[in-house]
Design an enzyme around this catalytic site. Structure first.
Site, PDB file in Angstrom:
ATOM      1  N   LEU A  47     -10.128  -3.373   4.237  1.00  0.00           N
ATOM      2  CA  LEU A  47      -9.283  -3.118   3.123  1.00  0.00           C
ATOM      3  C   LEU A  47      -7.311  -2.493   4.505  1.00  0.00           C
ATOM      4  CD1 LEU A  47      -8.833  -2.068   0.436  1.00  0.00           C
ATOM      5  CD2 LEU A  47     -10.519   0.074   0.846  1.00  0.00           C
ATOM      6  N   ASP A  48      -6.911  -2.631   3.570  1.00  0.00           N
ATOM      7  CA  ASP A  48      -5.754  -2.205   4.299  1.00  0.00           C
ATOM      8  C   ASP A  48      -5.389  -2.277   5.587  1.00  0.00           C
ATOM      9  OD1 ASP A  48      -4.675  -1.378   1.483  1.00  0.00           O
ATOM     10  OD2 ASP A  48      -5.963   0.570   1.515  1.00  0.00           O
ATOM     11  N   ALA A  49      -5.598  -2.906   6.515  1.00  0.00           N
ATOM     12  CA  ALA A  49      -5.761  -3.414   7.898  1.00  0.00           C
ATOM     13  C   ALA A  49      -4.500  -4.651   8.346  1.00  0.00           C
ATOM     14  CB  ALA A  49      -7.032  -3.237   8.681  1.00  0.00           C
TER      15      ALA A  49
ATOM     16  N   GLY B 285      -6.670   2.988   2.136  1.00  0.00           N
ATOM     17  CA  GLY B 285      -7.811   3.584   1.094  1.00  0.00           C
ATOM     18  C   GLY B 285      -7.375   4.309  -0.285  1.00  0.00           C
TER      19      GLY B 285
ATOM     20  N   HIS C 284       1.093  -0.803  -0.017  1.00  0.00           N
ATOM     21  CA  HIS C 284       0.010  -0.056   0.197  1.00  0.00           C
ATOM     22  C   HIS C 284       0.837   1.329   0.139  1.00  0.00           C
ATOM     23  CE1 HIS C 284      -3.552   2.682   0.371  1.00  0.00           C
ATOM     24  NE2 HIS C 284      -2.948   2.965   1.479  1.00  0.00           N
TER      25      HIS C 284
END
Lengths: 289, 289, 289, 289
Positions: free
Chosen positions: D232-234, D206, D197
């Site tokens: 998401l992205d966690a 995000g 990311h």
């Protein structure tokens, strides 16, 4: 985290690598009622040397503290030709602080001392100038002024050593101390004198490294903390760090940016020493971080 | 290097971008006998805004200091709808230091003050606790204790503001001051209150960022210095820095590693403020480094 | 951001410092219809040398491109004993890539080329080995194999130079090219040969720096990109970067970690060169970042 | 160095902390003729969980590979409620590479593959665009184009999964793959899908993080590699790194600087995965570095 709970032993070991070392050490601890808190191990594949740092809780340990080194030596170390150091986590070390006229590292260490960041005693400050006396004395630390010149150096160092012994000093921190220590002095505190050099060693050893860095046009400057050995600025490195500079930075700016690096790098090295995370072998340091 | 020689003027400018700004400003300086020491310029291409920092030697300058702003306004600024700030390099700023109980940033700033690293006066310290009084007073700095609770907050802030005005304070540094300032207070010192937040903003704003960083399992922690605005931890960022952490670092280790970051990042931000290198526009800072 | 819009001129200037340089240059641009896009200026206070990079839009500029250098020389440069270089932002440079057997920097540059990250042409690759031929040829780049030994070196270099001239090469990138270039060769491309050295210079110049870094026990390794000069690894530094290592990193690990550093540091240096942000003076580089 | 010699076993373990774990594991290895090559251990003091990575030479080991997991489970793991993973150092993993249109991470991984930096097989590339087909195919890697829209997503993912299974894929690398994977897909490869990311998470999760970073005026940008989880992205962070930016950097510059970060951070995460140095617990990763 390398800071151990109070009632813990810490062993730092190195020996020729062979099978069975880990099991021998862990068995010694386990069979005698110790609980391992932390174990780090490293093998230098090139030199075939084994390194270990192990910490264990002494609460239910069967062997008493003052017999521990002897027992470990007899039962384990001798079988593997080990060299080892044994520390106890609740034992406060006694530090002597050497300073000249540049105060930033000195102030920084005293602030940590006053704020009790570290578990350490600082019974005395030694300086070749008298300037920092009030700063030490307002914290109740004895300040000793030893002016040094070519004639009196051997004499003054002898007196310093006597003082350090009398005060049962465990290790020395040179907080930008602008004197080169004699070999005799250094040998009295092997791997126990921590210096901060204001360059990214081995680049720019010796005097005026910021001037040299400026002239060479480097884009990054550094600071290096190391144990003092007989060869100037060539001792085992404990910690280094760097910061970016540009063509806009004059020598004065390098000095300014470097000051903050020096403070932080020296403090990290002292922290490692206080927490017994450093092993030296072949002039390189193993820092069990 | 942004530190200018003593007898110099520093102009910080922004205005809508158009042709001829650089020439207009440099002509104003040159025609009136000024010698440009440094000129930095930046155009925000997206917002079409022009930014400039220019410093010049006043030794042979024809316009007197107390007329300079008026002349510049009439002859240049008004033509370009400029907003500008004028500083003189030899004018010492007066800083108020706010602290609570965590001492590391406080000690660090006082050490720089005592060592005269910065060209600044610190006439007073304000705290919601009495603990740091001796540290301030031993350097001859007035210490004012303002205990704060929900009831007395507005009142105490009013008294603080009166004191700051009386002491002609130019800017405020929050050295880990554990109180949220009211909007009224903040508006009295726009872009003149510098805070240090112990995270890499915008990650982990608000309380206990090291705990949050630990729980999220980040591999790097940071510290952020910013001007205080009404929205918590959302003001324009002046400086940030980071350091690596690992799974071995417990929250206590993050706190320890973070302390050194906080000190250095806050000090850099204060240095920038003192040297008039920071312009704020649209909640972002232009730092002419 | 230093990448200028297409129809722009970029001037890089240095001269003895004196009053009136900025105004003279900006007036020249403004009076002739140019709009300044970016202006950076720097004075080396010690050596009293003035440096400047200025870029301006040529859309409404009155002087034609092929007269620009002459006009600037007559009207401005000669008055201030300036040395200057003039570039046009829309002019694609032609790069020759030299490689031996280590492919990481080579692959990295070709990937940027293929992805059109840079505004550059790469008409040819030169190597002392034949190994990378297919990698170059699959992108349609001519590959020239020049095996080099003590006997044929002068000869091969002469042929390389002929080829470079024929292909109108603007600058050369040594992507871990394992041959030392002769002085004659270097003088044909002054400040136009970019090398990547796999250490944090001036630490560990010459051969096998990772081995030396390992033996010295440094805690940080680096990479340095510089213009090649007659003295090995002593040319003006364009860019450096570093990464942390520990006692756990064997020489192989330093090599692995270093590879990624080398790629990134070399790419940044090439980017600076392509965007005309670098000025060299007294073996130091001014990088207008 | 975590890369083990060929004929070695690697165990990754976690269990509730208690006395005797280290001794039990090392005894199991030693008594059966194994020589410990590396042992790392970590106790999460807050959660009271024990973590370990141990590697040992299998040359003289008495238990055969295909019985090893069963024996370890019976003799050690079951006593301590351990969860463990067993790997063999000489077993090449099979990676599937997912890519969209941004090529930098994709090129970088293929370059490492071609240069044999990693011990890995890449039998296939999956993309929602056809653009990267020639780049994959020139290295002999199968390229599969799965255009994805709201209607066909479930279907296409099902076909992808079938393909991955057929090809016995061990783990997936999302090299800037611009599709959000469904929960079903993610559950098929738990802790075996690595994403990059383009921000310093948890800041700017995000879409369009560089735009957000620009607007917030941060002074440092970052990149984060993590295992993909349903949120998401966690997912658990494997590796992060950062680079400094200034007010001069437009969004395009952040993108450019960020590209190099992304490449390096993703590559380090893949390297860790390939060398079995990562353990995940409670959404945090233990990286035995």
């Amino acid at each position: 985290m390398k800071r151990q709970k109070q009632n813990a032993a810490i062993l730092l070991i190195h020996c020729p690598d062979q099978k069975g070392i880990v099991i021998a050490v862990t068995e010694f601890i386990f069979k005698n009622g110790g609980n391992i808190l932390q174990l780090d191990q490293h093998v230098d594949a090139e030199q075939k040397v084994f390194f270990m740092r192990v910490a264990w809780d002494l609460s239910d340990f069967l062997i008493e503290r003052d017999k521990l080194a002897e027992y470990f030596n007899t039962l384990v170390a001798s079988r593997f030709e080990m060299r080892f150091r044994l520390h106890f986590a609740d034992q406060r070390l006694r530090m002597a602080l050497f300073v000249s006229q540049l105060p930033h590292c000195f102030y920084d260490i005293l602030a940590r001392y006053e704020a009790q960041e570290w578990q350490v005693d600082i019974p005395l400050v030694i300086s070749n100038h008298d300037r920092m006396r009030p700063v030490a004395e307002r914290l109740g630390i004895d300040f000793h002024h030893f002016p040094i010149d070519a004639q009196n150096k051997a004499d003054q160092e002898a007196q310093q050593l006597a003082l350090l012994r009398e005060q049962r000093i465990d290790f020395i921190v040179l907080a930008r101390y602008m004197q080169i220590l004699s070999e005799a002095f250094i040998h009295a505190y092997p791997e126990r004198i921590i210096n901060i050099h204001h360059s990214f060693l081995p680049a720019f050893p010796g005097a005026r490294p910021y001037h040299s860095a400026y002239r060479r046009g480097v884009k990054i400057i550094g600071a290096t903390s190391h144990y003092v050995t007989a060869e100037l600025d060539a001792g085992p490195i404990i910690e280094q760090d760097v910061t970016r500079v540009t063509h806009e930075d004059a020598v004065d700016d390098l000095v300014r940016k470097g000051r903050d690096l020096e403070k932080v790098v020296l403090a990290r090295a002292v922290w490692h020493h206080l927490n017994h995370t450093v092993l030296v072998y072949d002039n390189r340091s193993i820092v069990f971080e």
